[in-house]
Design a protein around this motif. Sequence first.
Motif, mmCIF file in Angstrom:
data_model
loop_
_atom_site.group_PDB
_atom_site.id
_atom_site.type_symbol
_atom_site.label_atom_id
_atom_site.label_comp_id
_atom_site.label_asym_id
_atom_site.label_seq_id
_atom_site.Cartn_x
_atom_site.Cartn_y
_atom_site.Cartn_z
ATOM 1 N N ASP A 335 37.187 7.721 -23.897
ATOM 2 C CA ASP A 335 38.678 8.445 -23.991
ATOM 3 C C ASP A 335 39.708 8.052 -25.102
ATOM 4 N N ILE A 336 38.903 7.264 -25.999
ATOM 5 C CA ILE A 336 39.792 6.610 -26.874
ATOM 6 C C ILE A 336 39.588 7.416 -28.313
ATOM 7 N N CYS A 337 40.622 7.969 -29.043
ATOM 8 C CA CYS A 337 40.545 8.805 -30.086
ATOM 9 C C CYS A 337 40.020 7.766 -31.374
ATOM 10 N N HIS A 338 39.161 8.389 -32.181
ATOM 11 C CA HIS A 338 38.633 7.593 -33.325
ATOM 12 C C HIS A 338 38.520 8.332 -34.309
ATOM 13 N N ALA A 339 38.188 7.820 -35.624
ATOM 14 C CA ALA A 339 37.823 8.380 -36.801
ATOM 15 C C ALA A 339 37.226 7.702 -37.799
ATOM 16 N N VAL A 340 36.793 8.013 -38.877
ATOM 17 C CA VAL A 340 36.027 7.230 -39.843
ATOM 18 C C VAL A 340 36.775 7.542 -41.281
ATOM 19 N N GLY A 341 37.152 6.402 -41.980
ATOM 20 C CA GLY A 341 37.742 6.617 -43.185
ATOM 21 C C GLY A 341 37.221 7.436 -44.199
ATOM 22 N N ASP A 342 38.091 8.404 -44.973
ATOM 23 C CA ASP A 342 37.686 9.245 -45.690
ATOM 24 C C ASP A 342 36.811 8.984 -46.856
ATOM 25 N N GLU A 343 37.066 7.671 -47.461
ATOM 26 C CA GLU A 343 36.251 7.211 -48.702
ATOM 27 C C GLU A 343 35.756 5.703 -48.449
ATOM 28 N N HIS A 344 34.500 5.562 -48.842
ATOM 29 C CA HIS A 344 34.025 4.300 -49.106
ATOM 30 C C HIS A 344 34.270 3.751 -50.400
ATOM 31 N N THR A 345 35.613 2.842 -50.376
ATOM 32 C CA THR A 345 36.079 2.378 -51.885
ATOM 33 C C THR A 345 35.496 1.008 -51.975
ATOM 34 N N GLY A 346 34.613 0.483 -51.201
ATOM 35 C CA GLY A 346 34.166 -1.091 -51.406
ATOM 36 C C GLY A 346 32.666 -0.859 -52.240
ATOM 37 N N THR A 347 32.089 -1.959 -52.217
ATOM 38 C CA THR A 347 31.053 -2.085 -53.226
ATOM 39 C C THR A 347 29.877 -2.470 -52.583
ATOM 40 N N GLU A 348 29.567 -2.682 -51.356
ATOM 41 C CA GLU A 348 28.336 -2.463 -50.636
ATOM 42 C C GLU A 348 28.109 -1.517 -49.572
ATOM 43 N N ASP A 349 26.940 -1.073 -49.254
ATOM 44 C CA ASP A 349 26.676 -0.359 -48.243
ATOM 45 C C ASP A 349 27.189 -0.670 -46.822
ATOM 46 N N ALA A 350 27.790 0.333 -46.168
ATOM 47 C CA ALA A 350 28.327 -0.030 -44.823
ATOM 48 C C ALA A 350 27.536 0.613 -43.724
ATOM 49 N N SER A 351 26.866 -0.515 -43.219
ATOM 50 C CA SER A 351 25.825 -0.073 -42.132
ATOM 51 C C SER A 351 25.996 -0.297 -40.598
ATOM 52 N N VAL A 352 25.601 0.611 -39.718
ATOM 53 C CA VAL A 352 25.544 0.060 -38.342
ATOM 54 C C VAL A 352 24.357 0.943 -37.711
ATOM 55 N N ILE A 353 23.976 0.352 -36.542
ATOM 56 C CA ILE A 353 23.512 0.917 -35.361
ATOM 57 C C ILE A 353 24.140 1.432 -34.474
ATOM 58 N N TYR A 354 24.385 2.731 -33.920
ATOM 59 C CA TYR A 354 25.025 3.110 -32.927
ATOM 60 C C TYR A 354 24.230 2.957 -31.804
ATOM 61 N N ILE A 355 25.155 1.964 -30.710
ATOM 62 C CA ILE A 355 24.504 1.607 -29.418
ATOM 63 C C ILE A 355 25.796 1.481 -28.703
ATOM 64 N N GLY A 356 25.913 2.406 -27.621
ATOM 65 C CA GLY A 356 26.997 2.453 -26.622
ATOM 66 C C GLY A 356 26.668 1.456 -25.471
ATOM 67 N N SER A 357 27.294 1.803 -24.114
ATOM 68 C CA SER A 357 26.975 1.336 -23.255
ATOM 69 C C SER A 357 26.893 2.392 -22.064
ATOM 70 N N ALA A 358 25.591 2.445 -21.364
ATOM 71 C CA ALA A 358 25.344 3.697 -20.493
ATOM 72 C C ALA A 358 24.681 2.986 -19.412
ATOM 73 N N PRO A 359 25.618 2.588 -18.436
ATOM 74 C CA PRO A 359 25.220 1.506 -17.225
ATOM 75 C C PRO A 359 24.219 2.520 -16.440
ATOM 76 N N ASP A 360 23.570 1.579 -15.559
ATOM 77 C CA ASP A 360 22.688 2.301 -14.682
ATOM 78 C C ASP A 360 23.174 3.047 -13.520
ATOM 79 N N CYS A 361 23.008 4.391 -13.471
ATOM 80 C CA CYS A 361 23.491 5.271 -12.444
ATOM 81 C C CYS A 361 22.629 6.161 -12.347
ATOM 82 N N ALA A 362 23.027 7.334 -11.264
ATOM 83 C CA ALA A 362 22.136 8.375 -11.162
ATOM 84 C C ALA A 362 22.184 9.478 -12.333
ATOM 85 N N LYS A 363 23.206 9.777 -12.847
ATOM 86 C CA LYS A 363 23.443 10.530 -14.060
ATOM 87 C C LYS A 363 22.408 10.032 -15.335
#
Length: 412
Positions: A335-363
């Motif tokens: 339910d949290i609003c989020h965004a990503v900065g328009d420009e990467h003005t740094g000097t190195e790659d900014a890298s992530v693996i997207y991994i959220g939390s999907a707990p064990d349930c029927a769905k």
Amino acid sequence: MHATSESSFDVADQIVAFKRSMAPRREVLRRAFDEVKDHVSRAANAIREDIACGRPVVPEIDYREIRSGSVSEGTRQAIRRTGCAVVRGVFPVSVASDWFAEIVAYVEANNYEQREVEKRSLDQYFSALKAGKPQIFNVYWSKPQVMARQDPKLAETRAFLDRLWTFAGVFDPDKQCTYADRVRRRQPGDKTFGLSPHMDAGTVERWIDPGYQKVYESVFAGDWRHYDPFDGTHRLKTRELPSPAVCSVFRTYQGWTALTRQGPRDGTLRLIPIADGISYVLLRALQDDVAEDDLCGAKPGRALGVSPEWHKELMAGMVFIPEVQPGDTVWWHTDICHAVGDEHTGTEDASVIYIGSAPDCAKNQAYLPRQKAAFLDGRSAPDFAAMDFEVDFKDRATEKDLTELGRRQMGF
């Protein structure tokens, strides 16, 4: 993070019907919105004051505190109030840095970039993004992604966070279902991947779906103070409009694991750390200055946008996450609003693996068989555009790379 073709659903009649059903409460909903607008304005002011004084606004925990069971009650309440957290040191810096190098080698050895240009039109979720070198890589089954998802330290981190929810009879906070997502590798100077403020996990559904109407029942009754974002009671009853854009599992948090150092200048994540800000968004769309068939611009099969035109009081609380190091993880409630900065003005790659939390349930269990088949074939995960790059990729993870925990999380 999601991908889609344009949704063909015409929901205008359902929006009108819902708004007409709310008409007898018009005065109650107007008063409720005035209250929540004031609440959000004060919360945003407090956030700006904290930033001006150098105080952290996104709660931060060291993984060792989770390990030792020493996270304070104050920190737990701060996560529930803000809807987000940075958990530091889940993985050693050296491990996360090696994973980054391995993913770069994986996409380069398999000629990803050339193939991606040929299939780019399949991915329309963020269709407003400018074309350029890929910053999101539509790979799901590299060995580092699979290793990170099945790591016991990540399982422990997610269990801690999921226990902040009311979960009895809804999900098991101590078990996870894998939800395979992609990789970001944002390169210095990139201006193509800025994402405007939005929420995932449903757009118009949040108003017109009967399951979501139960989740937000107190908000729609005008009693927004009684809404608890962390109450899971009705969350599994929600039904998203069928679309390859929208996450079809139940996630307690979206999240990512940092593979590189990255901070506010590096074109990375921004959050509005106000967990009950969703009440403001829901009530805003029900005010008299919004057309009867409109929900402040919400469209089916798209991210739910938050804009200066409609939501300026909430947007005043937008902040960059603090600088993170390789192996740190970032989490935010769906339910949290989020965004990503328009420009990467740094000097190195900014890298992530997207991994959220999907707990064990029927769905979530119901999603696993389709995802397992995609994994075995090297196809894209079921909720995403069917680009299927990895079918013939060398060195992709296979069943033999799964640990016992990984097998359980994947539904083997």
